[in-house]
Design an enzyme around this catalytic site. Sequence first.
Site, PDB file in Angstrom:
ATOM      1  N   HIS A 191      46.639  48.230  43.597  1.00  0.00           N
ATOM      2  CA  HIS A 191      47.903  48.470  44.302  1.00  0.00           C
ATOM      3  C   HIS A 191      48.217  49.967  44.275  1.00  0.00           C
ATOM      4  CE1 HIS A 191      50.891  48.253  40.634  1.00  0.00           C
ATOM      5  NE2 HIS A 191      49.843  48.960  40.349  1.00  0.00           N
ATOM      6  N   CYS A 196      51.153  56.178  39.342  1.00  0.00           N
ATOM      7  CA  CYS A 196      51.038  54.962  40.161  1.00  0.00           C
ATOM      8  C   CYS A 196      51.205  55.256  41.642  1.00  0.00           C
ATOM      9  CB  CYS A 196      52.067  53.926  39.708  1.00  0.00           C
ATOM     10  SG  CYS A 196      51.824  53.436  37.999  1.00  0.00           S
ATOM     11  N   HIS A 221      45.155  52.277  42.508  1.00  0.00           N
ATOM     12  CA  HIS A 221      44.424  52.002  41.271  1.00  0.00           C
ATOM     13  C   HIS A 221      44.515  50.493  41.044  1.00  0.00           C
ATOM     14  CE1 HIS A 221      48.632  52.338  40.282  1.00  0.00           C
ATOM     15  NE2 HIS A 221      48.391  51.555  39.244  1.00  0.00           N
ATOM     16  N   HIS A 226      44.532  46.793  38.170  1.00  0.00           N
ATOM     17  CA  HIS A 226      44.794  46.191  36.862  1.00  0.00           C
ATOM     18  C   HIS A 226      44.103  44.830  36.770  1.00  0.00           C
ATOM     19  CE1 HIS A 226      47.788  49.183  35.830  1.00  0.00           C
ATOM     20  NE2 HIS A 226      48.446  48.949  36.945  1.00  0.00           N
ATOM     21  N   ASP A 283      43.533  37.496  43.860  1.00  0.00           N
ATOM     22  CA  ASP A 283      42.436  37.943  43.001  1.00  0.00           C
ATOM     23  C   ASP A 283      41.412  38.776  43.781  1.00  0.00           C
ATOM     24  OD1 ASP A 283      40.867  38.205  40.727  1.00  0.00           O
ATOM     25  OD2 ASP A 283      39.718  36.394  41.173  1.00  0.00           O
ATOM     26  N   HIS A 284      41.085  39.931  43.215  1.00  0.00           N
ATOM     27  CA  HIS A 284      40.137  40.866  43.829  1.00  0.00           C
ATOM     28  C   HIS A 284      40.654  41.368  45.175  1.00  0.00           C
ATOM     29  CE1 HIS A 284      37.530  39.759  40.554  1.00  0.00           C
ATOM     30  NE2 HIS A 284      36.679  40.681  40.899  1.00  0.00           N
ATOM     31  N   GLU A 304      51.335  43.428  33.506  1.00  0.00           N
ATOM     32  CA  GLU A 304      50.636  44.403  34.352  1.00  0.00           C
ATOM     33  C   GLU A 304      49.580  45.099  33.515  1.00  0.00           C
ATOM     34  OE1 GLU A 304      52.351  47.062  37.849  1.00  0.00           O
ATOM     35  OE2 GLU A 304      52.833  47.853  35.870  1.00  0.00           O
TER      36      GLU A 304
END
Lengths: 142, 142, 142, 142, 142, 142
Positions: free
Chosen positions: B14, B33, B39, B41, B79-80, B130
């Site tokens: 994100h 951020c 980047h 998580h 996801d991904h 997070e």
Amino acid sequence: MVRLTRRYRFAASHRLHSNHLSERENREMYGKCNYPYGHGHDYVLEVAVRGPRDAESGLAVDQRILDRLVSEEVLGPLDHKNLNLDVPAFQDVVPTAENLAAEVRRRLGDRWREAFAGPWPVLESIRIFETKRNIVELSNTL
Amino acid sequence: MVRLTRRYRFAASHRLHSNHLSERENREMYGKCNYPYGHGHDYVLEVAVRGPRDAESGLAVDQRILDRLVSEEVLGPLDHKNLNLDVPAFQDVVPTAENLAAEVRRRLGDRWREAFAGPWPVLESIRIFETKRNIVELSNTL
Amino acid sequence: MVRLTRRYRFAASHRLHSNHLSERENREMYGKCNYPYGHGHDYVLEVAVRGPRDAESGLAVDQRILDRLVSEEVLGPLDHKNLNLDVPAFQDVVPTAENLAAEVRRRLGDRWREAFAGPWPVLESIRIFETKRNIVELSNTL
Amino acid sequence: MVRLTRRYRFAASHRLHSNHLSERENREMYGKCNYPYGHGHDYVLEVAVRGPRDAESGLAVDQRILDRLVSEEVLGPLDHKNLNLDVPAFQDVVPTAENLAAEVRRRLGDRWREAFAGPWPVLESIRIFETKRNIVELSNTL
Amino acid sequence: MVRLTRRYRFAASHRLHSNHLSERENREMYGKCNYPYGHGHDYVLEVAVRGPRDAESGLAVDQRILDRLVSEEVLGPLDHKNLNLDVPAFQDVVPTAENLAAEVRRRLGDRWREAFAGPWPVLESIRIFETKRNIVELSNTL
Amino acid sequence: MVRLTRRYRFAASHRLHSNHLSERENREMYGKCNYPYGHGHDYVLEVAVRGPRDAESGLAVDQRILDRLVSEEVLGPLDHKNLNLDVPAFQDVVPTAENLAAEVRRRLGDRWREAFAGPWPVLESIRIFETKRNIVELSNTL
């Protein structure tokens, strides 16, 4: 002789996609890691060094030097970055955990001797935990 | 009455950037951020539900239903993925952990009654880790 | 050359009891692990392999093959099973962590060459975390 | 041949301060660890041993002997103690993680042969996790 | 309304000893924690706050303010310190985890309104993990 | 008023199978947990109590009493046991995490007032981590 390992963290995004493969081959090879807009991880980096204990200080490595080197060469350039777009080394190289470990070792190795100004400590291995389940190591002894 | 919590993981990328703020305000508000290419998580999601223990089965919730719902509504779509580019809800909404928790609760809430076909279990809270250091919770009792 | 480690989990029950020992010797040797009806653990398995990075894909091992092999040979036969009663290898062999690691290595080794169809990667070591405090490793380099 | 690792915990306090250095050199060398009244850690100790699996018991090491030895030689003398003031070995030696690992190895090594009464197991390595980020290892193979 | 929890770490030493008790009562009450020269822990602090999500930024709390406040009021005065000797509040008060949580809440509470300049966020609870097994919480809702 | 949580571990085996259901219904309801010979877990138990801080000792609960009670009533009867075969309460009750939490609360509650000899502390909640992903809580406030 002592092995000292220090652990660091950085968050980054990446996409696994090889220019040498077709779209279909990329999807098959990398699965969800090939999704077009990328994803990310909280990477853990372990740097292991080897050296003799200093008789006076009781230390095997000057951690201030190691931490500064890792900060300047790895955390600064990679933390909160997109590996594919922000890191020149990954313009033509797929940012797999394997290649990321190699890039980290190269970055630390290039300035190692200058930073520590002596034969010790030796940079022994780089470990990247891409996730808790997937760990890659490059080591002098492999 | 029992509280049952199940834990799931997904990796996503994100970028925190608000269209309502100037470039400078964005950098000040979000710091690293806000880096332009994003980047990522390894997010941890905890879903907490409340319900009575079934006398026969000894269970408070049918985990097959819960797991399927989370898989279809959260893990599949997130996801991904790149939260900004892949998830319609974040076209105009900044994908902070707070907004991500709200989106996950909305997704699960919309299909909750249909999925469980009865008054129990109640969806009580959503927690998003997070990172290990930054945890957001939305709860009925807040 | 890269070492890649992947981590898997399975839950199983077992009882430590040797037919070669008397009741009293069994109790002394294995303590609580000799209780008659058995107990269980959430085992963690780490499989470490070694191989060269592929220049094109940037990968040292095809994880799809490794995951499938572990799933078929280890997780399927052992997860949610009673090691003493469900696993033929432990009919006459005590399912200690040491013997469990040897059984896992044998199962993976038997199909390794066929599965990977080439000299790489090499299966280097098997680690079983019986609990967080008790860890057993079998390795080519021991 | 098997490697078995057991993990132990103890809480202790220490201060890093060398009599061979000036006040200023101490502050520079050890930073916050040189604060005058000391601080503390929840140390994790890993003891790794190597030995053959016993054919009858399926064990590579008699854990009762190992646990008793670690309890008597390490946990008893160090747990909830001040390393500088309670442990004679650190009267003139700075209790860094490096020196602590050496002291633990010496303590276990001195009684090892007597305790195990045979050639196996071999004491292979001592690892001290001072924190999750700082890990020191002494090993026969270094 | 969102609950946000942030996690911090600090290493400190302490000794549990009450001036209101005899030597013998102290030993009985506190056990190993009463050893004369003290011991230490890697404390984990969780600060939980509650507030509405800001519509523009998507954040429930300005983390820069929270992190600075915790750094100035807690980490600076406590990290790598001896709680009994370095912290005035523990001159006559035993530095148990319970009293430590109260001291941390008092320190944050005293500057909270000034730091955040508005009604939100509310400081909701303080959790201290003295070890992984011993956790103390002070909360508005207790 | 303080909440204190203490964490304990025990290893046990169980099989989920209800006498009120057919073989097929059991398999559908419990999945792998219904395999005939059972499996096991490293259970984590968290006991949360609430009470005032004692002004003299700085403690909210006498941990020696709590630890002894948990040891006698929970760890002794359950650790390294088969829940179905060793624990009378599970002769006709399925040892799900929900029922296990209820059994632990009943065991502690029955002797609580006698053990602590006063109105404080109050037993507030029982949490059972069956695995890291599946957590059950019984609480006074649910």
